[in-house]
Design a protein around this motif. Structure first.
Motif, PDB file in Angstrom:
ATOM      1  N   ASN A 319       0.808  -1.228   0.000  1.00 33.89           N
ATOM      2  CA  ASN A 319       0.000   0.000   0.000  1.00 33.89           C
ATOM      3  C   ASN A 319       0.834   1.266   0.000  1.00 33.89           C
ATOM      4  OD1 ASN A 319      -2.745  -1.214   0.283  1.00 33.89           O
ATOM      5  ND2 ASN A 319      -1.868  -2.026   2.161  1.00 33.89           N
ATOM      6  N   LEU A 320       2.139   1.141  -0.157  1.00 29.56           N
ATOM      7  CA  LEU A 320       3.020   2.303  -0.088  1.00 29.56           C
ATOM      8  C   LEU A 320       2.714   3.283  -1.213  1.00 29.56           C
ATOM      9  CD1 LEU A 320       5.413   3.483   1.499  1.00 29.56           C
ATOM     10  CD2 LEU A 320       6.942   2.366  -0.141  1.00 29.56           C
ATOM     11  N   GLN A 321       2.554   4.554  -0.852  1.00 34.03           N
ATOM     12  CA  GLN A 321       2.304   5.617  -1.821  1.00 34.03           C
ATOM     13  C   GLN A 321       3.484   6.574  -1.936  1.00 34.03           C
ATOM     14  OE1 GLN A 321      -1.314   7.483  -0.360  1.00 34.03           O
ATOM     15  NE2 GLN A 321      -2.591   6.034  -1.481  1.00 34.03           N
ATOM     16  N   LYS A 322       4.150   6.833  -0.809  1.00 34.61           N
ATOM     17  CA  LYS A 322       5.281   7.763  -0.812  1.00 34.61           C
ATOM     18  C   LYS A 322       6.397   7.239   0.083  1.00 34.61           C
ATOM     19  CE  LYS A 322       3.331  12.329  -1.819  1.00 34.61           C
ATOM     20  NZ  LYS A 322       3.182  13.718  -1.302  1.00 34.61           N
ATOM     21  N   LEU A 323       7.609   7.270  -0.447  1.00 32.19           N
ATOM     22  CA  LEU A 323       8.817   7.040   0.334  1.00 32.19           C
ATOM     23  C   LEU A 323       9.706   8.252   0.089  1.00 32.19           C
ATOM     24  CD1 LEU A 323      10.761   5.430   2.077  1.00 32.19           C
ATOM     25  CD2 LEU A 323      11.486   4.195   0.022  1.00 32.19           C
ATOM     26  N   LEU A 324       9.781   9.137   1.062  1.00 35.86           N
ATOM     27  CA  LEU A 324      10.482  10.412   0.913  1.00 35.86           C
ATOM     28  C   LEU A 324      11.723  10.421   1.798  1.00 35.86           C
ATOM     29  CD1 LEU A 324       7.368  12.817   1.031  1.00 35.86           C
ATOM     30  CD2 LEU A 324       8.310  11.547  -0.917  1.00 35.86           C
ATOM     31  N   LEU A 325      12.874  10.385   1.157  1.00 32.82           N
ATOM     32  CA  LEU A 325      14.149  10.338   1.868  1.00 32.82           C
ATOM     33  C   LEU A 325      15.077  11.467   1.436  1.00 32.82           C
ATOM     34  CD1 LEU A 325      14.834   6.478   1.598  1.00 32.82           C
ATOM     35  CD2 LEU A 325      13.740   7.705   3.472  1.00 32.82           C
ATOM     36  N   GLU A 326      14.576  12.464   0.759  1.00 33.39           N
ATOM     37  CA  GLU A 326      15.452  13.505   0.205  1.00 33.39           C
ATOM     38  C   GLU A 326      16.135  14.329   1.296  1.00 33.39           C
ATOM     39  OE1 GLU A 326      11.484  15.814   0.311  1.00 33.39           O
ATOM     40  OE2 GLU A 326      12.194  13.745   0.207  1.00 33.39           O
ATOM     41  N   ASN A 327      17.245  14.910   0.891  1.00 32.05           N
ATOM     42  CA  ASN A 327      18.012  15.812   1.748  1.00 32.05           C
ATOM     43  C   ASN A 327      18.465  15.125   3.036  1.00 32.05           C
ATOM     44  OD1 ASN A 327      19.282  18.229   2.279  1.00 32.05           O
ATOM     45  ND2 ASN A 327      17.497  19.153   3.260  1.00 32.05           N
ATOM     46  N   ASN A 328      19.135  13.953   2.852  1.00 27.24           N
ATOM     47  CA  ASN A 328      19.810  13.267   3.937  1.00 27.24           C
ATOM     48  C   ASN A 328      21.261  13.010   3.499  1.00 27.24           C
ATOM     49  OD1 ASN A 328      18.050  12.445   6.382  1.00 27.24           O
ATOM     50  ND2 ASN A 328      16.683  12.070   4.637  1.00 27.24           N
ATOM     51  N   ARG A 329      21.889  12.016   4.070  1.00 28.39           N
ATOM     52  CA  ARG A 329      23.281  11.694   3.726  1.00 28.39           C
ATOM     53  C   ARG A 329      23.401  10.223   3.339  1.00 28.39           C
ATOM     54  NH1 ARG A 329      25.664  14.864   9.077  1.00 28.39           N
ATOM     55  NH2 ARG A 329      25.023  16.955   8.405  1.00 28.39           N
ATOM     56  N   LEU A 330      22.390   9.726   2.676  1.00 32.03           N
ATOM     57  CA  LEU A 330      22.361   8.322   2.297  1.00 32.03           C
ATOM     58  C   LEU A 330      23.326   8.054   1.148  1.00 32.03           C
ATOM     59  CD1 LEU A 330      18.486   7.900   2.422  1.00 32.03           C
ATOM     60  CD2 LEU A 330      20.144   7.180   4.164  1.00 32.03           C
ATOM     61  N   SER A 331      23.928   6.872   1.158  1.00 34.62           N
ATOM     62  CA  SER A 331      24.915   6.516   0.140  1.00 34.62           C
ATOM     63  C   SER A 331      24.616   5.136  -0.400  1.00 34.62           C
ATOM     64  CB  SER A 331      26.321   6.559   0.734  1.00 34.62           C
ATOM     65  OG  SER A 331      26.423   5.683   1.847  1.00 34.62           O
ATOM     66  N   GLY A 332      25.472   4.669  -1.308  1.00 34.00           N
ATOM     67  CA  GLY A 332      25.305   3.338  -1.865  1.00 34.00           C
ATOM     68  C   GLY A 332      24.460   3.350  -3.112  1.00 34.00           C
ATOM     69  N   SER A 333      23.706   2.266  -3.325  1.00 33.77           N
ATOM     70  CA  SER A 333      22.963   2.062  -4.569  1.00 33.77           C
ATOM     71  C   SER A 333      21.528   2.557  -4.463  1.00 33.77           C
ATOM     72  CB  SER A 333      22.939   0.568  -4.930  1.00 33.77           C
ATOM     73  OG  SER A 333      24.230   0.070  -5.123  1.00 33.77           O
ATOM     74  N   VAL A 334      20.993   2.867  -5.633  1.00 29.26           N
ATOM     75  CA  VAL A 334      19.571   3.167  -5.742  1.00 29.26           C
ATOM     76  C   VAL A 334      18.842   1.846  -5.947  1.00 29.26           C
ATOM     77  CG1 VAL A 334      17.785   4.360  -7.051  1.00 29.26           C
ATOM     78  CG2 VAL A 334      20.038   5.420  -6.757  1.00 29.26           C
ATOM     79  N   PRO A 335      18.020   1.406  -5.023  1.00 26.97           N
ATOM     80  CA  PRO A 335      17.384   0.085  -5.147  1.00 26.97           C
ATOM     81  C   PRO A 335      16.283   0.085  -6.197  1.00 26.97           C
ATOM     82  CG  PRO A 335      16.543   1.219  -3.234  1.00 26.97           C
ATOM     83  CD  PRO A 335      17.605   2.111  -3.805  1.00 26.97           C
ATOM     84  N   SER A 336      16.145  -1.020  -6.852  1.00 28.13           N
ATOM     85  CA  SER A 336      15.048  -1.181  -7.819  1.00 28.13           C
ATOM     86  C   SER A 336      14.014  -2.176  -7.329  1.00 28.13           C
ATOM     87  CB  SER A 336      15.600  -1.642  -9.170  1.00 28.13           C
ATOM     88  OG  SER A 336      16.222  -2.912  -9.041  1.00 28.13           O
ATOM     89  N   SER A 337      14.210  -2.683  -6.122  1.00 25.30           N
ATOM     90  CA  SER A 337      13.312  -3.725  -5.617  1.00 25.30           C
ATOM     91  C   SER A 337      12.090  -3.170  -4.901  1.00 25.30           C
ATOM     92  CB  SER A 337      14.083  -4.636  -4.644  1.00 25.30           C
ATOM     93  OG  SER A 337      14.578  -3.870  -3.549  1.00 25.30           O
ATOM     94  N   ILE A 338      12.054  -1.858  -4.673  1.00 24.40           N
ATOM     95  CA  ILE A 338      10.994  -1.295  -3.836  1.00 24.40           C
ATOM     96  C   ILE A 338       9.619  -1.522  -4.456  1.00 24.40           C
ATOM     97  CG2 ILE A 338      10.060   0.862  -2.895  1.00 24.40           C
ATOM     98  CD1 ILE A 338      12.930   1.790  -2.510  1.00 24.40           C
ATOM     99  N   TRP A 339       9.530  -1.362  -5.766  1.00 23.30           N
ATOM    100  CA  TRP A 339       8.220  -1.493  -6.396  1.00 23.30           C
ATOM    101  C   TRP A 339       7.941  -2.908  -6.906  1.00 23.30           C
ATOM    102  CZ3 TRP A 339      12.230   1.409  -8.414  1.00 23.30           C
ATOM    103  CH2 TRP A 339      12.858   0.893  -9.564  1.00 23.30           C
ATOM    104  N   GLN A 340       8.839  -3.830  -6.666  1.00 19.32           N
ATOM    105  CA  GLN A 340       8.614  -5.191  -7.126  1.00 19.32           C
ATOM    106  C   GLN A 340       7.406  -5.801  -6.402  1.00 19.32           C
ATOM    107  OE1 GLN A 340      10.328  -6.383  -9.658  1.00 19.32           O
ATOM    108  NE2 GLN A 340      11.570  -4.511  -9.717  1.00 19.32           N
TER     109      GLN A 340
END
Length: 942
Positions: A319-340
Motif C-alpha cells: 500500500n506504499l504511496q510515498k517514500l520520501l528520503l530527500e536531503n539526507n546523507r544516504l549513500s550506496g545504490s539506488v534500489p530497484s526492488s521497492i516497487w517489485q
C-alpha cells in the motif's frame, strides 16, 4: 406488593399533574436556564439576525435557534437544554460564564464563528457535557483547569483558535475523552506525562502549537491511541522515545518539524502502522532495516541527517504511496526492488524521492512502471556517464499531490435551484441537494484516488444513505496535510428531502454519530448548506420537541388517572408471564414447517463445522453478517452464512431464501444444504463455492485475472440461471438483487446465482389466464444495479433482472465496479460507445480476445441497460445471444469429449482459466476506430 405499586403511580400522577399546571402556564423551560440563555445572548454579536427569535416565547417550545431541549422529567417538571448548536452562525462577541448554568447540556457547539475572549471556566460545571466544540473561532487565553473534571466528555475540539498557556494536568482525569483536537493554537509548555493515564484517548492532535520540553515516553502506555500528531512544535533537540515503538494500536505517527534529534526507532513491531512522518528534524544514524507494517502508505524521513544505505525493508509494501528520503546523507545504490510485486491497478501510484543524498550507483537497471516516480536530482549517480539511462530521474522536479479533483461535469439541464445527480439510476435526475463542506483532519494516506470508493462506502454507510445519494464534487489537499471535500447529498426516492431527513443527516454530522475510520481518521464539518431548504430554516430542536408533543403530554396527563388500573394489571400479569413471553418470542422466529430436502442443523453442529466460528474459517462478510467455510460431520464442505444480530433475525428475507431455494434446482443456481434457527441464531448453509464471487475475480486485487473465455462462460451461466428463474421455476421468480458479488464460482468456474433474500414471486395468472407483467413493491436492491424504471415506478419486472445482469456484463468486460470514483459504469461505457472508444476501456487483464465477440457482447450489455423496459431483451434473447457469441470463440470448436450439454441442448466446451496463445485473438489494445460494425442500438444520453 400491589399497594406499593399503587403508591408509585399515585406519586407519578401527582408529578404529571404538576407538569400539567406548568404546561398551561407561560413558562416551560427551567427558569434558571432561560435566564442563562438570555445572558449568553447578551454577550454575542449577531449581525445576521440568526438569534432574533431568542427574544420572544419560551426557548424550548418556541424553538429558539440552536436550542435543543430534553423531554419533561419527573424530578422537576421543566424542560432542559441538552444541546446548544450554534455552528457557523456568523456570531462574534464572547462566551458568557452563564453557560455553566445549563447543567443538563450534552453538546456545546460554537464551531466556525468569530467568538473572541477566553473559554469560561464555568463550563467545567456542566458534568453532563459530552461534546465541547469550539474550533474555528478567535478564542484566546488559557485552557480552564475545570474542564479536566468533566466526567462524561468524549470530545474536546478547540483547534484553530489562539489558545495559549499549558495543557492543564487536570486533563488526565478525562477518562471518557477519546478526541483531543487542539491543533493550530499557541499552546506552550511540556506535554503533561500524566496524560498517559487516559484510558480512552484515540486521537491526540496537537500540531502547530508552541510546545516545548521533551516527548513524554509515558505516552507509549496509552492503551487506545491511534493517531499521535505533534507536527511543528519545538521539543528542544530531544529524541523520540524508543518506547513509542511499543504503541501496539498506533495507526499514524506524525512528528514533522519538531527539532528532534537522535536515531529513528524501529517501528516494525507496530502491526497496523500506516503513516510515519519524521521529516524536517535533526535525526541521525541509519534507517532501521526491519520491515514495516503492510498497511504503511506514507514514509517521510526527508530533511534529516540520516546516513547509511537505503534498506531493503521498503520492498514488498503493497500500500506504499510515498517514500520520501530527500536531503539526507544516504549513500550506496539506488534500489530497484521497492516497487517489485506491487499491484499498481486501481489508480495506485508510488513516489520515491531520493534527491540530494550521496547515492553513487544503480543496483541494476532502473525501469520502473509508469505509476512509479523516482527522483534522484542532487546525487552523484546523476553525474555518471550513463546519463541516458537515468537522465529522466535526474531532472529538477517537485513532488506534488496530484489527485485534487473537481467534478462539475453536467450532461443534463436542471430547473433553477435543482442539481443534477450523475450517479442516479434515473436519467437526468435533478433534485434539491444538501451541500456539505467536509475535511479529513488526519488522513492515513498521501494519495486519495485508491481510497475513493472506500470513502464513498464509509460515508454513505455512516449516514445510512445509499451510494448514489453521495456525489463528491471536489477534493483539495490543504496544509497539514488535510483533505477538504465538497459533497452533495441527494434525496433517494423524490426530488426533495423531507425535513426530518434533513435534520437527521445534519445531526449525524454535528453529533459526531458517523463512526470513526482507521484510514480516514477524524473529520470536521466545515459547513452544512441547507440550500433551498434554508428558505424556512430548520431548527434542530423541532426534531426533539414540538408543540404537538407538548399538547400530547397535557392530554396524557389528564388520561393517566383513567388508565392506572389497566397499567397495574398489565404489570402484574407481565411479572408472572415474563419467562413464557421470552420463550414464545424465541419460538416465533422458528421455521414454521419442515421442508423436504433441506436439513435443520443445530447450533452445536454449526459450531463444530466452523471450529466455533473461528476467524480462520471466515471467507466473506456482508451487510447480513459473516460467511464461514465449514465441514459437516459427513465431510461435506459447506458455506455457512451467519446473520448478525438484528440482521436476519425473524426477518422475511431469511424465510424467503429458505422457501425459494428449497424448490429451485439448476446447475447455475447455488444449492441450499440446510439452515439453523435456534439459540437466537439464524444461519443458512449452502454448497461451498471455492472460487468465491465474480466480484472478487474482477477486482484489481485479484492475482489471477480471468481470461475472456472464462468471463464469457460465467456470463452465460449466470444468464441461464436467471432464465430458469423467469421461465421454468413454478411460479416464476424475480431475483431483484443480481450483482457481481451474488454470482458465485465453483471449482471449475461455473457461475451460480446466489442470495435470494430479496426475491419476489412473479404475478400469478388471473381467472382469465393473464397475469400483470410486474409486481408493485418498495424499491430494494443495490445501487448501481437498480433498474431505473423500477426505481421510479416501484414496478418490478423480469426486465429489472435483465438490467442488473447487463451491469454485471459491463463489469465483466471492463473490470470496473458498478459505481466507483464518482462514476456510473452504464454511463461511462455508453459514452465510450458513442465515441467509438470502447476497446480502450475493456479490461486489459483478460489478455487477448476475439474483437467481434467483444463487439457483440458490448452491444448486448448496453441493450440490457436501456432505461426503457421495452427496449431491453428478454432473458431468452440474452441467453440466445450469448450462445451465439460463445460459438464464435475458438473454445467452441474443442473436442467433443470435453464438451458439456447446455440447457438448450447445444454442445459447448468449458474454457480453461488460462489463455491459449495459439488462438486468433486480437490484442486488448485495439484502436477504437474499428468499433463498431453492424446495427447499433439507440442509446439515450445520460
Amino acid at each position: 406488593m400491589v399497594t406499593t405499586k399503587y403508591f408509585f403511580f399515585v406519586a407519578a400522577l401527582a408529578a404529571l399533574s404538576f407538569k400539567f399546571l406548568q404546561l398551561t402556564g407561560a413558562q416551560l423551560t427551567d427558569p434558571s436556564e432561560v435566564s442563562a440563555l438570555k445572558a449568553i445572548r447578551s454577550r454575542l454579536i449577531d449581525p445576521s439576525g440568526k438569534l432574533n427569535n431568542w427574544e420572544v416565547g419560551d426557548p424550548c417550545t418556541s424553538n429558539w435557534t440552536g436550542v435543543i431541549c430534553y423531554n419533561l422529567t419527573l424530578s422537576d417538571g421543566y424542560l432542559h437544554v441538552i444541546e446548544l448548536q450554534l455552528f457557523r452562525r456568523n456570531l462574534s462577541g464572547t462566551l458568557a460564564p452563564e453557560l455553566g448554568r445549563l447543567s443538563h447540556m450534552m453538546i456545546l457547539d460554537f464551531m466556525w464563528n468569530n467568538i473572541t475572549g477566553s473559554i469560561p471556566k464555568e463550563i467545567g460545571n456542566i458534568t453532563s457535557l459530552t461534546l465541547l466544540l469550539l474550533n474555528g473561532n478567535q478564542l484566546s487565553g488559557s485552557l480552564p483547569e475545570e474542564i479536566g473534571y468533566l466526567p462524561n466528555l468524549n470530545r474536546i475540539q478547540i483547534d484553530q483558535n489562539h489558545i495559549s498557556g499549558e495543557i492543564p494536568k487536570s486533563f488526565a482525569n478525562l477518562n471518557k475523552t477519546k478526541h483531543f483536537h487542539m491543533n493550530n493554537n499557541s499552546i506552550s509548555g511540556q506535554i503533561p506525562a500524566e496524560l498517559a493515564r487516559l484510558p480512552s484517548l484515540v486521537h491526540f492532535l496537537l500540531d502547530n502549537n508552541n510546545l516545548t520540553g521533551h516527548l513524554p515516553p509515558e505516552l507509549s502506555s496509552l492503551p487506545s491511541l491511534l493517531i499521535l500528531q505533534l507536527d511543528n512544535n519545538n521539543f528542544n533537540g530531544t529524541s523520540i522515545p524508543d518506547s513509542y515503538a511499543n504503541m501496539s494500536k498506533l495507526l499514524k505517527l506524525s512528528l514533522r518539524n519538531c527539532s528532534l534529534q537522535g536515531h529513528v526507532p524501529d517501528f516494525s513491531q507496530i502491526p497496523q502502522l500506516g503513516y510515519l512522518d519524521l521529516s524536517w528534524n535533526n535525526l541521525t544514524g541509519n534507517i532501521p532495516s526491519n520491515k514495516l507494517s503492510n498497511n504503511i502508505t506514507n514514509i517521510d524521513l526527508s530533511n534529516n541527517h540520516l546516513n547509511g544505505t537505503i534498506p531493503s525493508n521498503f520492498s514488498g509494501l503493497p500500500n506504499l504511496q510515498k517514500l520520501l528520503l530527500e536531503n539526507n546523507r544516504l549513500s550506496g545504490s539506488v534500489p530497484s526492488s521497492i516497487w517489485q510485486n506491487m499491484n499498481f491497478t486501481g489508480n495506485k501510484s508510488l513516489i520515491l524521492d531520493f534527491r540530494f543524498n550521496s547515492l553513487t550507483n544503480l543496483s541494476d537497471t532502473l525501469n520502473p512502471p509508469a505509476n512509479v516516480t523516482i527522483l534522484l536530482t542532487g546525487n552523484p549517480v546523476c553525474a555518471n556517464a550513463n546519463q541516458l539511462q537515468i537522465g529522466r530521474f535526474c531532472q529538477v522536479q517537485s513532488v506534488r499531490m496530484n489527485d485534487n479533483a473537481t467534478n462539475t461535469g453536467t450532461s443534463c439541464t436542471c430547473p433553477v435551484g435543482y442539481e443534477y445527480n450523475p450517479l442516479s439510476p434515473m436519467q437526468c435526475f435533478c433534485a434539491y441537494v444538501l451541500s456539505v463542506e467536509y475535511r479529513l483532519k488526519s488522513p492515513g494516506f498521501s494519495y486519495f484516488q485508491p481510497y475513493y470508493y472506500d470513502f464513498e462506502q464509509y460515508l454513505t454507510n455512516g449516514l445510512r444513505l445509499v451510494l448514489f445519494q453521495l456525489n463528491i464534487i471536489s477534493i483539495v489537499w490543504e496544509e497539514g496535510p488535510r483533505l477538504k471535500m465538497e459533497l452533495r447529498l441527494f434525496p433517494l426516492n423524490s426530488t426533495i428531502f423531507n425535513s426530518s431527513e434533513v435534520l437527521r443527516i445534519r445531526n449525524m454530522f454535528t453529533g459526531w454519530d458517523i463512526p470513526d475510520s482507521d484510514i480516514f481518521g477524524p473529520y470536521e464539518l466545515l459547513d452544512f448548506g441547507l440550500g433551498q431548504y434554508g428558505n424556512n430554516e430548520l431548527n434542530p430542536s423541532s426534531s426533539k420537541l414540538s408543540t404537538g408533543a407538548v399538547v400530547g403530554i397535557i392530554l396524557g396527563a389528564v388520561a393517566v388517572a383513567a388508565t392506572l388500573s389497566v397499567v397495574v394489571t398489565i404489570l402484574i400479569m407481565r411479572r408472572h408471564s415474563k419467562s413464557q413471553m421470552v420463550s414464545k418470542k424465541r419460538l416465533s422466529s422458528k421455521i414454521p414447517i419442515k421442508i423436504d430436502g433441506v436439513k435443520d442443523f443445530t447450533y452445536e453442529e454449526m459450531e463444530r463445522a466452523t471450529h466455533k466460528f473461528s476467524s480462520s474459517t471466515q471467507v466473506g462478510q456482508g451487510g447480513y453478517g459473516k460467511v464461514y467455510r465449514g465441514i459437516l460431520a459427513d465431510g461435506t464442505i459447506v458455506a455457512v452464512k451467519r446473520a448478525q444480530q438484528d440482521s436476519l433475525q425473524g426477518s422475511k428475507e431469511f424465510f424467503t431464501e429458505i422457501e425459494l431455494l428449497s424448490r429451485l434446482h439448476h446447475r447455475n443456481l447455488v444449492s441450499l444444504v440446510g439452515y439453523c434457527d435456534e439459540e437466537d441464531e439464524q444461519m443458512l448453509v449452502y454448497e461451498f463455492m471455492p472460487n468465491g464471487t465474480l466480484r472478487d475475480h474482477l477486482s484489481a486485487r485479484s492475482k489471477e485475472p480471468l481470461n475472456f473465455p472464462t468471463r464469457l462462460r460465467i456470463a452465460l451461466g449466470a444468464a441461464r440461471g436467471i432464465l430458469y428463474l423467469h421461465t421454468e421455476a413454478d411460479p416464476p421468480i424475480f431475483h431483484r438483487d443480481i450483482k457481481a458479488s451474488n454470482i458465485l464460482l465453483d471449482s471449475r468456474f461455473t457461475a451460480k446465482v446466489a442470495d435470494f433474500g430479496l426475491s419476489r414471486l412473479a404475478p400469478v395468472p388471473e381467472s382469465e389466464g393473464t397475469a400483470p407483467g410486474h409486481v408493485s413493491t418498495v424499491v430494494k436492491g443495490t445501487p448501481g444495479y437498480l433498474d431505473p424504471e423500477y426505481f421510479l415506478t416501484h414496478k418490478l419486472t423480469d426486465k429489472s433482472d435483465v438490467y442488473s445482469l447487463g451491469v454485471v456484463f459491463l463489469e465483466i468486460l471492463t473490470g470496473m465496479q458498478a459505481i466507483s470514483h464518482g462514476k456510473n459504469i452504464v454511463r461511462e461505457v455508453t459514452m465510450a460507445y458513442q465515441s467509438s472508444m470502447v476497446f480502450p476501456i475493456i479490461d486489459n487483464r483478460m489478455g487477448s480476445y476475439p474483437s467481434e465477440c467483444i463487439e457483440k457482447f458490448v452491444l448486448l450489455a448496453l441493450r440490457c441497460c436501456q432505461d426503457e423496459t421495452d427496449a431491453r431483451p428478454s432473458m431468452t434473447e440474452v441467453v440466445r445471444e450469448l450462445e451465439t457469441i460463445w460459438r464464435m470463440t475458438p473454445e467452441a470448436d474443442t473436442t467433443a469429449s470435453e464438451s458439456t450439454a447446455t440447457d438448450s441442448g447445444m454442445k459447448v466446451t468449458p474454457p480453461s482459466s488460462s489463455s491459449d496463445s495459439r488462438n486468433p485473438y486480437v490484442s486488448s489494445d485495439v484502436s477504437g476506430s474499428n468499433l463498431l460494425s453492424g446495427a447499433m442500438p439507440t442509446i439515450i444520453p445520460r
